[in-house]
Scaffold this active site. Sequence first.
Site, PDB file in Angstrom:
ATOM      1  N   LYS A 166       6.835   8.982  -7.961  1.00  0.00           N
ATOM      2  CA  LYS A 166       7.305   7.928  -8.879  1.00  0.00           C
ATOM      3  C   LYS A 166       8.584   8.339  -9.574  1.00  0.00           C
ATOM      4  O   LYS A 166       9.394   7.486  -9.915  1.00  0.00           O
ATOM      5  CB  LYS A 166       6.208   7.558  -9.881  1.00  0.00           C
ATOM      6  CG  LYS A 166       5.041   6.857  -9.195  1.00  0.00           C
ATOM      7  CD  LYS A 166       4.432   5.751 -10.016  1.00  0.00           C
ATOM      8  CE  LYS A 166       3.496   4.947  -9.126  1.00  0.00           C
ATOM      9  NZ  LYS A 166       2.753   3.916  -9.776  1.00  0.00           N
TER      10      LYS A 166
ATOM     11  N   LYS B 192       1.808   4.701   2.236  1.00  0.00           N
ATOM     12  CA  LYS B 192       0.689   3.837   1.878  1.00  0.00           C
ATOM     13  C   LYS B 192       1.185   2.457   1.437  1.00  0.00           C
ATOM     14  O   LYS B 192       2.299   2.335   0.899  1.00  0.00           O
ATOM     15  CB  LYS B 192      -0.200   4.476   0.802  1.00  0.00           C
ATOM     16  CG  LYS B 192       0.351   4.443  -0.590  1.00  0.00           C
ATOM     17  CD  LYS B 192      -0.760   4.605  -1.638  1.00  0.00           C
ATOM     18  CE  LYS B 192      -0.174   4.246  -2.987  1.00  0.00           C
ATOM     19  NZ  LYS B 192      -1.074   3.836  -4.008  1.00  0.00           N
TER      20      LYS B 192
ATOM     21  N   LYS C 297       1.486  -1.918  -4.231  1.00  0.00           N
ATOM     22  CA  LYS C 297       1.832  -3.219  -4.828  1.00  0.00           C
ATOM     23  C   LYS C 297       3.247  -3.226  -5.385  1.00  0.00           C
ATOM     24  O   LYS C 297       3.819  -4.274  -5.617  1.00  0.00           O
ATOM     25  CB  LYS C 297       0.791  -3.652  -5.863  1.00  0.00           C
ATOM     26  CG  LYS C 297       0.673  -2.786  -7.098  1.00  0.00           C
ATOM     27  CD  LYS C 297      -0.264  -3.450  -8.092  1.00  0.00           C
ATOM     28  CE  LYS C 297      -1.515  -2.644  -8.345  1.00  0.00           C
ATOM     29  NZ  LYS C 297      -1.291  -1.380  -9.052  1.00  0.00           N
TER      30      LYS C 297
HETATM   31  P1  ATP Z   1       1.593   0.987  -7.728  1.00  0.00           P
HETATM   32  O1  ATP Z   1       2.343   0.645  -6.474  1.00  0.00           O
HETATM   33  O2  ATP Z   1       1.881   0.110  -8.884  1.00  0.00           O
HETATM   34  O3  ATP Z   1       1.609   2.452  -8.048  1.00  0.00           O
HETATM   35  P2  ATP Z   1      -0.847   0.879  -6.191  1.00  0.00           P
HETATM   36  O4  ATP Z   1      -0.784  -0.260  -5.243  1.00  0.00           O
HETATM   37  O5  ATP Z   1      -0.688   2.250  -5.642  1.00  0.00           O
HETATM   38  O6  ATP Z   1       0.107   0.629  -7.413  1.00  0.00           O
HETATM   39  P3  ATP Z   1      -2.935   1.451  -8.120  1.00  0.00           P
HETATM   40  O7  ATP Z   1      -3.098   0.567  -9.291  1.00  0.00           O
HETATM   41  O8  ATP Z   1      -2.215   2.741  -8.359  1.00  0.00           O
HETATM   42  O9  ATP Z   1      -2.238   0.702  -6.909  1.00  0.00           O
HETATM   43  O10 ATP Z   1      -4.332   1.736  -7.444  1.00  0.00           O
HETATM   44  C1  ATP Z   1      -5.532   1.055  -7.705  1.00  0.00           C
HETATM   45  C2  ATP Z   1      -6.595   1.496  -6.749  1.00  0.00           C
HETATM   46  O11 ATP Z   1      -6.278   1.067  -5.422  1.00  0.00           O
HETATM   47  C3  ATP Z   1      -6.767   3.024  -6.655  1.00  0.00           C
HETATM   48  O12 ATP Z   1      -8.136   3.306  -6.481  1.00  0.00           O
HETATM   49  C4  ATP Z   1      -5.995   3.388  -5.442  1.00  0.00           C
HETATM   50  O13 ATP Z   1      -6.460   4.586  -4.855  1.00  0.00           O
HETATM   51  C5  ATP Z   1      -6.288   2.190  -4.538  1.00  0.00           C
HETATM   52  N1  ATP Z   1      -5.228   1.995  -3.559  1.00  0.00           N
HETATM   53  C6  ATP Z   1      -3.935   1.676  -3.829  1.00  0.00           C
HETATM   54  N2  ATP Z   1      -3.238   1.558  -2.692  1.00  0.00           N
HETATM   55  C7  ATP Z   1      -4.109   1.827  -1.682  1.00  0.00           C
HETATM   56  C8  ATP Z   1      -3.979   1.864  -0.252  1.00  0.00           C
HETATM   57  N3  ATP Z   1      -2.832   1.617   0.335  1.00  0.00           N
HETATM   58  N4  ATP Z   1      -5.082   2.162   0.481  1.00  0.00           N
HETATM   59  C9  ATP Z   1      -6.269   2.408  -0.115  1.00  0.00           C
HETATM   60  N5  ATP Z   1      -6.446   2.390  -1.453  1.00  0.00           N
HETATM   61  C10 ATP Z   1      -5.391   2.104  -2.237  1.00  0.00           C
END
Ligand code: ATP
Length: 336
Positions: free
Chosen positions: A117, A199, A202
């Site tokens: 990040k 990965k 969002k």
């Molecule tokens: P950001 O992009 O804002 O960092 P993010 O999409 O990574 O967000 P988080 O809010 O950090 O999402 O994660 C929420 C939950 O979703 C966590 O349990 C995280 O491990 C899971 N998660 C996020 N992205 C994935 C993915 N690509 N595959 C599986 N689990 C995920």
Amino acid sequence: MNTTEQKKRILSAVQPSGNLTLGNYLGALKNWADLQEDFECIYCVADLHAITVRQEPAVLRKKSLDTLALYLASGIDPKKAAFFLQSHVPEHTQLSWVLGCNTMFGELSRMTQFKDKSQKHADNINAGLFTYPVLMAADILLYQADLVPVGSDQKQHIELARDIANRFNSVYSPTFTVPEAYILKSSARIMSLAEPERKMSKSDPNANASIFMLDRKDDIIRKFKRAVTDSEAVVAADPNRPGIYNLINIYSCLTGKDEKEIEREFEGKGYGDFKLAVGEACADALAPLQAEFDHLTKDKAYLDEILREGTEKASWIARKTIQKVYRKVGFYQSQK
Ligand code: ATP
Ligand code: LTN
């Protein structure tokens, strides 16, 4: 489970930092719904965490309630689980300070999410981004959670929460339950459709890289059609071909079919047919959830009521833990 047996407790959260993706759904929300029968569940919307990256206030406000509505629309029953916003329970920040004084600079420096990040947001490497895992440890330890269901990207943070809990327990006497990560192998890491080595996230600026939980059917089909694969054109589960491997994994999570069944189903067929089937399966899985989301977001009073009940329950547990922690670290408490 024996009814007289105390249920184990689960705590998890998602940041309302954007539109939730298929990764969030398969990696987190879907599993939360599956666990609600056997565990006492507490689900938080991590709005304090979200501001480690710059957010538009009005958008954050809206996304916080939308995230709650998506939890409910994913099938989590408010009679079985407590829901609340992190900023509504001030004990999170109170505990975070105490835990921060028991966390080493070196430990936080090793966190890969911080490194990622700070590269992505090089103009805003703030202290909150660095201490993010301490607040996350506070979220978990405050509720004496036994299990934390997350995607595999969060494993390192949960290991840190365990280290902090063990350290605090040995310095100040047993205080915290030492939590364990609950990570399902199949759905742990849904990859980007544009760059399948990364990965799905969002906050990815490329909207075609992610399927959002609220995407309409034609967008879902279009995005899967455009998903990056390779030139081999054989539907085979080979981890060295990350694009097609990811699509097989997604299809498997959505349909419950295993890799071998999927390979057989698409034997002799091209990527086009397969991508269409993945798109259809995804749109079918998300359609009922989207209808429920639309219904729920029209009823703000109901959502507020769910939050009021959840906050009350969460606050009760949080208050007990913080009182114990304050006493143990030696903060003077006035006589009543
Ligand atoms: P950001 O992009 O804002 O960092 P993010 O999409 O990574 O967000 P988080 O809010 O950090 O999402 O994660 C929420 C939950 O979703 C966590 O349990 C995280 O491990 C899971 N998660 C996020 N992205 C994935 C993915 N690509 N595959 C599986 N689990 C995920
Ligand atoms: N850091 C998590 C979101 C989160 C979380 C938590 C997950 C905040 N607090 C407590 C589990 C338990 C993420 O997914 N990025």
